[in-house]
Design a protein around this motif. Structure first.
Motif, mmCIF file in Angstrom:
data_model
loop_
_atom_site.group_PDB
_atom_site.id
_atom_site.type_symbol
_atom_site.label_atom_id
_atom_site.label_comp_id
_atom_site.label_asym_id
_atom_site.label_seq_id
_atom_site.Cartn_x
_atom_site.Cartn_y
_atom_site.Cartn_z
ATOM 1 N N UNK A 292 0.838 -1.209 0.000
ATOM 2 C CA UNK A 292 0.000 0.000 0.000
ATOM 3 C C UNK A 292 0.872 1.258 0.000
ATOM 4 N N UNK A 293 1.955 1.260 0.792
ATOM 5 C CA UNK A 293 2.831 2.441 0.827
ATOM 6 C C UNK A 293 3.512 2.644 -0.518
ATOM 7 N N UNK A 294 3.973 1.538 -1.105
ATOM 8 C CA UNK A 294 4.669 1.635 -2.393
ATOM 9 C C UNK A 294 3.720 2.203 -3.453
ATOM 10 N N UNK A 295 2.496 1.666 -3.480
ATOM 11 C CA UNK A 295 1.556 2.137 -4.509
ATOM 12 C C UNK A 295 1.131 3.581 -4.267
ATOM 13 N N UNK A 296 0.962 3.955 -2.976
ATOM 14 C CA UNK A 296 0.556 5.341 -2.692
ATOM 15 C C UNK A 296 1.628 6.317 -3.168
ATOM 16 N N UNK A 297 2.899 5.955 -2.982
ATOM 17 C CA UNK A 297 3.975 6.887 -3.349
ATOM 18 C C UNK A 297 4.341 6.795 -4.835
ATOM 19 N N UNK A 298 4.346 5.576 -5.391
ATOM 20 C CA UNK A 298 4.930 5.410 -6.723
ATOM 21 C C UNK A 298 3.954 4.884 -7.777
ATOM 22 N N UNK A 299 2.770 4.420 -7.348
ATOM 23 C CA UNK A 299 1.785 3.883 -8.296
ATOM 24 C C UNK A 299 1.443 4.867 -9.407
ATOM 25 N N UNK A 300 1.130 6.131 -9.069
ATOM 26 C CA UNK A 300 0.769 7.056 -10.155
ATOM 27 C C UNK A 300 1.903 7.246 -11.169
ATOM 28 N N UNK A 301 3.164 7.296 -10.704
ATOM 29 C CA UNK A 301 4.280 7.472 -11.651
ATOM 30 C C UNK A 301 4.386 6.268 -12.589
ATOM 31 N N UNK A 302 4.148 5.074 -12.057
ATOM 32 C CA UNK A 302 4.313 3.871 -12.872
ATOM 33 C C UNK A 302 3.109 3.630 -13.784
ATOM 34 N N UNK A 303 1.899 3.756 -13.203
ATOM 35 C CA UNK A 303 0.720 3.280 -13.927
ATOM 36 C C UNK A 303 -0.119 4.380 -14.566
ATOM 37 N N UNK A 304 0.069 5.640 -14.131
ATOM 38 C CA UNK A 304 -0.725 6.718 -14.733
ATOM 39 C C UNK A 304 0.162 7.634 -15.563
ATOM 40 N N UNK A 305 1.397 7.223 -15.814
ATOM 41 C CA UNK A 305 2.329 8.034 -16.594
ATOM 42 C C UNK A 305 2.298 7.642 -18.061
ATOM 43 N N UNK A 306 3.437 7.793 -18.744
ATOM 44 C CA UNK A 306 3.466 7.553 -20.191
ATOM 45 C C UNK A 306 3.214 6.097 -20.570
#
Ligand SMILES: C[S@@+](CC[C@H](N)C(=O)[O-])C[C@H]1O[C@@H](n2cnc3c(N)ncnc32)[C@H](O)[C@@H]1O
Length: 349
Positions: A292-306
């Motif tokens: 949960x912490x990993x996704x909260x911090x880095x999920x948007x960069x990985x999955x909502x980016x390019x």
């Protein structure tokens, strides 16, 4: 994502930011020294403070409560006005909920809070407006990804040209950050930063969890859930600066004329989730918490980016990452390295 800040947090960041909370805690004494040194207006004007890269604001509540108490201790009638800033994609509804919730520091008469949606690599305030700028676990997020990292998603693992490009972007961003704060702070104004950092070997303390994340992303490619091109486009836009990369511009570079470095400390933050796991041995709870912490911090960069992934991919990733953490809890242990620094805006310069 590119442009003015690409490091947006997930909507539930505030509930999964215990590791970042350690960042604010580690600078409490430095904040106290800043609050003892900073000029406090005595002419009816407000004391102006900024929380730069606020996310949901949850981790700013304690420091801002401390700030209000210290400033009011020096002038009981001074208005205090805090601006919480972040990039436009931040969940500002979560910030408003924090600032209007029961734990907020804003209940005292004459204490004001507001938000600004703009990158801290741009001007945020009129010249000479701010008395104190505070930023925790935010300035290692870059304004943009200069080029994808070959074979990984995380800066520590970048090599060759990609590594150099990240280092150059980071230096330019830090210089921009200091330029704008130099203009905005009053003479004697205080800058307190806790930034994601790396030891001279380039390691940040989070390599283990990022390597597990990469394993899972590669497994999703093998399973046909992600394409290789999507994985190649995934990059977390951070650079954890070494102590020299943070401090040299303040001590020997052009900013030495406008800032006086007062405090600096390189720290390794505890991993509160791993400490709980060691105490109770519950790998299931630990895996859920880490994921949960990993996704909260880095999920948007990985999955909502390019990479523009389809629906359900982030959820598949979460389940797979949690399984890997459950199997190898020690590999996910994360002890973030941070640079704490305090600088005074000089009168001249
Ligand atoms: C890990 S969170 C830290 C939040 C909070 N300061 C804390 O200590 O919990 C990093 C925050 O920095 C923000 N951020 C990233 N790049 C930024 C930029 N260029 N300008 C302002 N905020 C930025 C992100 O959107 C995110 O909210």
């Amino acid at each position: 994502m590119s442009g003015t800040g690409s490091g947006v947090m997930g909507g539930d960041y505030g509930r999964h930011a215990a590791a970042q909370h350690e960042g604010a805690q580690t600078a409490a004494a430095v904040l106290d020294r800043a609050l003892a040194a900073v000029p406090v207006p005595g002419d009816g004007r407000a004391f102006r403070a900024a929380d730069l890269g606020c996310a949901s604001g949850a981790n700013a509540l304690e420091p801002m409560r401390r700030l209000v108490a210290a400033v009011r201790g020096r002038n009981a009638s001074v208005p205090v006005w805090v601006t919480h800033t972040d990039i436009p994609g931040n969940d500002f509804n979560a910030l408003v909920a924090t600032l209007t919730g029961p734990a907020a520091y804003t209940g005292t008469p004459g204490v004001f809070a507001c938000a600004e949606a703009r990158s801290f690599y741009e001007p945020l305030f009129p010249p000479g407006e701010l008395h104190l700028a505070w930023s925790t676990i935010a300035v290692h997020w870059l304004s943009r990804v200069p080029q994808p990292i070959d074979g990984h998603v995380y800066c520590s693992r970048a090599t060759g040209a990609a590594r150099e490009a990240l280092r150059r972007r980071s230096a330019a961003d830090w210089s921009g950050f200091l330029t704008h704060r130099a203009a905005e702070l009053v003479p004697g104004g205080q800058l307190v930063v806790v930034g994601g950092a790396a030891t001279d070997d380039g390691l940040s303390g989070a390599e283990g969890i990022f390597d597990l994340a990469l394993e899972e992303l590669e497994a999703l490619v093998a399973a046909g859930v992600l394409t290789a091109a999507q994985l190649a486009a995934m990059t977390v836009p951070t650079w954890n600066r070494t102590a020299a990369e943070y401090l040299d511009p303040l001590t020997a570079g052009p900013f030495a004329a406008v800032f006086r470095l007062e405090d600096q400390r390189f720290a390794v933050l505890a991993d509160p989730a791993y400490a709980r796991f060691e105490a109770d041995g519950d790998a299931e709870v630990y895996a859920r918490e880490v994921t949960a912490s990993f996704l909260a911090a880095f999920g948007p960069s990985l999955f909502a980016g390019p990479a523009a992934v389809g629906p359900g991919v982030a959820e598949r990733f979460a389940a797979g990452l949690a399984a890997r953490v459950r199997e190898r809890p020690g590999a996910a242990r994360t002890e973030w390295r941070v640079q704490v620094l305090r600088a005074t805006r000089r009168d001249e310069g």
